[in-house]
Design a protein around this motif. Structure first.
Motif, PDB file in Angstrom:
ATOM      1  N   THR A  32       0.738  -1.207  -0.095  1.00 20.18           N
ATOM      2  CA  THR A  32       0.040   0.147  -0.112  1.00 20.18           C
ATOM      3  C   THR A  32       0.681   1.197   0.031  1.00 20.18           C
ATOM      4  O   THR A  32       0.537   2.080  -0.830  1.00 20.18           O
ATOM      5  CB  THR A  32      -1.155  -0.164   1.189  1.00 20.18           C
ATOM      6  N   ASP A  92      -6.964  -0.023   2.449  1.00 20.19           N
ATOM      7  CA  ASP A  92      -6.631   0.775   3.306  1.00 20.19           C
ATOM      8  C   ASP A  92      -6.150   2.172   2.730  1.00 20.19           C
ATOM      9  O   ASP A  92      -5.706   3.183   3.395  1.00 20.19           O
ATOM     10  CB  ASP A  92      -5.935   0.689   4.591  1.00 20.19           C
ATOM     11  N   ASP A 100      -3.362  -1.218  -5.838  1.00 19.08           N
ATOM     12  CA  ASP A 100      -2.866  -2.026  -4.694  1.00 19.08           C
ATOM     13  C   ASP A 100      -3.984  -3.203  -4.498  1.00 19.08           C
ATOM     14  O   ASP A 100      -5.012  -3.133  -4.950  1.00 19.08           O
ATOM     15  CB  ASP A 100      -2.929  -1.108  -3.546  1.00 19.08           C
ATOM     16  N   ASN A 133      -7.790  -4.158  -2.915  1.00 20.93           N
ATOM     17  CA  ASN A 133      -7.774  -4.820  -1.713  1.00 20.93           C
ATOM     18  C   ASN A 133      -9.071  -4.814  -1.488  1.00 20.93           C
ATOM     19  O   ASN A 133      -9.641  -4.048  -0.298  1.00 20.93           O
ATOM     20  CB  ASN A 133      -6.655  -4.302  -0.725  1.00 20.93           C
TER      21      ASN A 133
HETATM   22 MG    MG Z   1      -1.927  -3.084   2.007  1.00 20.20          MG
END
Ligand code: MG
Ligand code: ADP
Length: 385
Positions: free
Chosen positions: A146, A175, A252, A170
């Motif tokens: 990330t 996040d 990501d 993700n």
């Molecule tokens: Mg991550």
């Protein structure tokens, strides 16, 4: 071979619409000419056509040029911008939007026919999108995926000034919104679920522009329960749409290897395969690289990235390269404090300390990625002609 296309003319001026019609209605490769003063309506109708050509006049109102062109680009890349104002600035703006053709008004028949003829000889399948999907991956959590995805995307937007998307795939535990302190109106799951609705407005609105960068973020869901139902087909559709709008797409994702993750990896142009320097991580990386090899990824698709690199590490880069049978593409230095400060404040590393070792590293990383992509495009172009 020439394809036959519908020509859409979005122009507020009645007279100039009619002129374009008279210039084009007898061309054998234009099967229909449709005129609109209402751009929204034109874009709506456009969705019913395959491989249309669109002329957009931006003389009167170019305040929402970005939005208009983005919507059209989701359907076709055959766009011609026309304008009474053909100052260098206007032309550069048009080119920045990824529109390849610009004509000053009044349009000359000869110029218009030349561009239309060229468009007609390109079928949508031949069109080689130059845009690249760069996925940051590791089959282990906590490696820095990330952190790398976010900071690489931000620096890519700064270095290239091109449109860059940062997408959080993700799907269970994203996040990016936390790392960048975002509060997205729509999240990635919501947008993916609506891709096939042809509701391109949702697609575009799902992205949050990041500060004054050319970076657009499609971030994670706060509703975990929504994420289970995403299919591999939806990933393909998402990538297809992303490639139409953005020059660079940074993804990501989670560290799992399920069918959806494999689809993401299969369809990425580049994988920034990230590891840190310790024995268990490298063992894991080895297994994952074997998996990639079994999937016959092209040689230059995997870029090995070492995160949290320290000069004086006991394990040397040579050892890693020998063990993994892969050259190291990039090393990101270890700098826990700067990264933690960035995460805690919800900003990028460059906003904390651009001159830190890690701040300058991400700038150089982005410059290398964009140089290498341009170089690759030039080589591909040369082998074609
Ligand atoms: Mg991550
Ligand atoms: N280059 C680095 N130097 C120091 N700490 C790092 C570095 N990269 C990541 N970290 C730390 O590692 C932890 C995990 O990073 P994260 O990006 O969330 O990994 P992942 O997405 O792979 O789970 C974070 O706390 C982050 O601060």
């Amino acid at each position: 071979m020439q394809n036959s296309s519908a020509l859409f003319v979005l122009d507020k001026n009645e007279h100039s619409r009619q002129i374009i019609r008279s210039f084009t209605e007898n061309l054998e490769f234009i099967n229909e000419v449709k005129l609109y003063s209402d751009y929204k309506k034109g874009i709506e109708d456009l969705k019913q056509y395959s491989d249309p050509i669109v002329i957009v006049d931006i003389t009167d109102d170019n305040s929402d040029l970005n939005g208009i062109v983005d919507n059209i680009k989701l359907i076709t890349s055959k766009i011609i911008i026309i304008s009474m104002d053909y100052s260098t600035n206007t032309i550069i703006n048009a080119l920045r939007l990824g529109v390849k053709e610009f004509l000053p008004k009044p349009v000359l028949q000869e110029d218009l026919v030349r561009i239309l003829t060229m468009f007609a000889s390109v079928s949508p399948e031949d069109e080689d999108s130059q845009s690249k999907i760069i996925t940051v991956y590791s089959n282990k959590g906590g490696i820095g995926k990330t952190t790398i995805a976010i900071n690489l995307a931000i620096e890519l937007a700064k270095v290239t000034k091109d449109k860059v998307a940062l997408v959080d795939l993700n799907l269970q535990l994203g996040d990016i919104s936390t790392f960048l302190n975002l509060n997205p109106p729509f999240d990635v799951n919501y947008v993916i679920q609506r891709l096939i609705d042809k509701d391109d407005d949702i697609f575009i609105k799902g992205f949050e522009k990041y500060k004054d960068n050319s970076l657009y973020v499609l971030s994670d869901s706060s509703y975990i329960e929504q994420s289970g139902s995403i299919t591999v087909q939806q990933i393909s559709e998402l990538f297809r749409k992303l490639k139409k709008v953005f020059s660079y797409i940074v993804i990501d994702m989670s560290s799992s290897i399920d069918p959806v993750s494999l689809k993401i990896l299969d369809e990425s142009d580049w994988i920034m395969f990230t590891t840190i320097v310790n024995i268990p991580a490298i063992r894991n990386a080895q297994r994952c690289l074997n998996l990639f090899r079994s999937r016959n990824y092209p040689d230059d698709k995997i870029k090995l990235v070492i995160n949290r690199y320290m000069e004086n590490d006991e394990i040397k880069i040579d050892d890693i390269e020998n063990t993994l049978g892969e050259k190291v593409y990039w090393k990101v230095p270890n700098n826990y404090f700067t990264i933690m400060e960035a995460i805690n404040k919800g900003v990028s590393i460059s906003e904390i300390n651009p001159e830190s070792n890690i701040g300058s590293n991400f700038r150089d990383f982005a410059a290398k990625v964009s140089d290498d992509i341009i170089e690759q495009a030039v080589i591909q172009y040369r082998t074609k002609v």
